[in-house]
Design a protein around this motif. Sequence first.
Motif, PDB file in Angstrom:
ATOM      1  N   GLU A 118      14.639  -3.518  -3.494  1.00  0.00           N
ATOM      2  CA  GLU A 118      13.302  -4.016  -3.457  1.00  0.00           C
ATOM      3  C   GLU A 118      13.173  -5.515  -3.708  1.00  0.00           C
ATOM      4  O   GLU A 118      12.120  -6.154  -3.202  1.00  0.00           O
ATOM      5  CB  GLU A 118      12.507  -3.250  -4.715  1.00  0.00           C
ATOM      6  CG  GLU A 118      12.498  -1.762  -4.333  1.00  0.00           C
ATOM      7  CD  GLU A 118      11.597  -1.398  -3.202  1.00  0.00           C
ATOM      8  OE1 GLU A 118      10.650  -1.990  -2.965  1.00  0.00           O
ATOM      9  OE2 GLU A 118      11.750  -0.461  -2.404  1.00  0.00           O
ATOM     10  N   ASP A 139      15.083  -6.676   4.950  1.00  0.00           N
ATOM     11  CA  ASP A 139      14.356  -6.021   3.915  1.00  0.00           C
ATOM     12  C   ASP A 139      15.148  -4.619   3.553  1.00  0.00           C
ATOM     13  O   ASP A 139      14.738  -4.360   2.534  1.00  0.00           O
ATOM     14  CB  ASP A 139      12.889  -5.547   4.382  1.00  0.00           C
ATOM     15  CG  ASP A 139      11.896  -7.149   4.720  1.00  0.00           C
ATOM     16  OD1 ASP A 139      12.422  -8.188   3.901  1.00  0.00           O
ATOM     17  OD2 ASP A 139      10.909  -6.947   5.060  1.00  0.00           O
ATOM     18  N   LYS A 171      12.540  -7.105  -0.398  1.00  0.00           N
ATOM     19  CA  LYS A 171      11.381  -7.068   0.370  1.00  0.00           C
ATOM     20  C   LYS A 171      10.100  -8.017  -0.110  1.00  0.00           C
ATOM     21  O   LYS A 171       9.293  -8.229   0.210  1.00  0.00           O
ATOM     22  CB  LYS A 171      10.711  -5.546   0.147  1.00  0.00           C
ATOM     23  CG  LYS A 171      11.617  -4.546   0.921  1.00  0.00           C
ATOM     24  CD  LYS A 171      11.273  -2.975   0.560  1.00  0.00           C
ATOM     25  CE  LYS A 171      12.112  -2.013   1.322  1.00  0.00           C
ATOM     26  NZ  LYS A 171      11.735  -0.647   0.878  1.00  0.00           N
ATOM     27  N   ASP A 205      18.628  -4.341  -7.388  1.00  0.00           N
ATOM     28  CA  ASP A 205      17.739  -3.495  -6.665  1.00  0.00           C
ATOM     29  C   ASP A 205      17.338  -4.000  -5.264  1.00  0.00           C
ATOM     30  O   ASP A 205      17.152  -5.319  -5.190  1.00  0.00           O
ATOM     31  CB  ASP A 205      16.470  -3.024  -7.539  1.00  0.00           C
ATOM     32  CG  ASP A 205      15.760  -1.832  -6.904  1.00  0.00           C
ATOM     33  OD1 ASP A 205      15.222  -1.996  -5.734  1.00  0.00           O
ATOM     34  OD2 ASP A 205      15.602  -0.723  -7.535  1.00  0.00           O
TER      35      ASP A 205
END
Length: 481
Positions: free
Chosen positions: A430, A62, A433, A428
């Motif tokens: 993110e 992550d 995650k 990105d």
Amino acid sequence: MNAIRLIAADEWRLMRRNRVAMLGLAILSALSLIAALTSIAQRDNSDDIRARFQTQADKAFDGAPARHPHRMVHYGHFVFRPLPALAAFDPGVDAFTGNTIYLEGHRQNSANFGDVRQSSLLVRFGQLTPAFVLQALAPLMLIFIGFGIVARERERGTIRQLFAHGVTARRLLIGKTLGLGGIAALMLAPGALALGWLVVAEGAPLLPSLALLGGYTAYLAVWVLLIIIASSLAAHARTALMALIGIWAFTVILLPRIAPDVALASNPALTRLETDIAIAEDLRRMGDSHNPDDPFFSAFKARTLKQYGVEKVEDLPVNYGGLLAVEGEALTSKLFDDYANRQFAAQKAQSGLKDTIGLFSPTIALRRVSMSASGTDLEGHRRFLAQAEAYRFAIVQQLNQLQATKVTYADDRNRNKDPEAAKRVRIDAENWKAIPDFRYKASSISDQMRTALPGLVILFGWLLALGFGIRLATRRLGEAA
């Protein structure tokens, strides 16, 4: 009934006076207690380590920086198999199969870090667990304690005195069986207490725990009846001892050792190296996505262009490189699944043959019950492999979809020549995650009980057969009197 109780009580009295028997029983009980305590502590420690490493692997995945999605496909991920609570009673195949898998694109890796591969060769001969003590040591101790339980009465001439006082051969053997059965119950007690602790404190499922207790109770009952029959039929106690030691060596040591080799020879399976070579050859025949003239991927390109109604891949609303990655991973994963299913089928056939051999060895039948009920059998390991592969395929395809939708085809092709394109293809962080963590789903209680059932049936078949043996011994004993 009073005569039966008196005979059983007399056996217990003699056992208490026999210092060797009491010392042996004390040593076995201590071993069982030590095995239970160390095995529970080792299981808890191992499970904590795996959980901690899984958390670290999830955080590392992550926390990866912004990069190209296909870089994350090759960055990969680690998953660990958590241990069931009853693994403290019987660790099963866990020490041999490994407990963690490295997941990456285009490859299906095997499990690693089994204890046998990292420890001394002594691990191969069995770990000190409650299961090992009850499977191997308890029957041997019962033999040394009870081999002369009936034969000594014949040697001393007391058996005729018993018959003269109205004791029948049937009552005599029932009383002797109860007496030796009480000793077996004492041997089982530490293991039963360990199971109770695992249920109450560790959250082990009740029904499989009861199946374990029932299986080991039936197993020790088998040995009690074998000892009674051998001691009844043998002319001398030493003859009974030698016969019982031979039976123990054959059924507890020899057959469980050679059964896997016989099963493997009868149903051979490809080794890991042979499987990798065969997969590589199949992949070569299947097609090369990097070759523009490859027939399979040329057809895929044509279908894709037709689907989106464009003439060139540059005009597609999505990144063609990502679509190629999705298609290629689907093909390779199907191939991996085909080979895995063949391997599982061979292993299932091998297990079936071992079950057949278990007809001649109650120890093999008990191991089937013990590992299945504990959730540490080969079926549980295959379940972990299947779930890990499904998770690998899911995250790789999710990353490939990100390449198709988040990265343009032009930037993808120019990322090694244009510094600005190289920056734009790094999506990105993110996005990593958003990929769910691996969660292993253990087999259901019904599945565990179903896989344990054949072993239980064989054990109770042994009890039934030995019941007829007791009837024969009773008749022979009555005729001899």
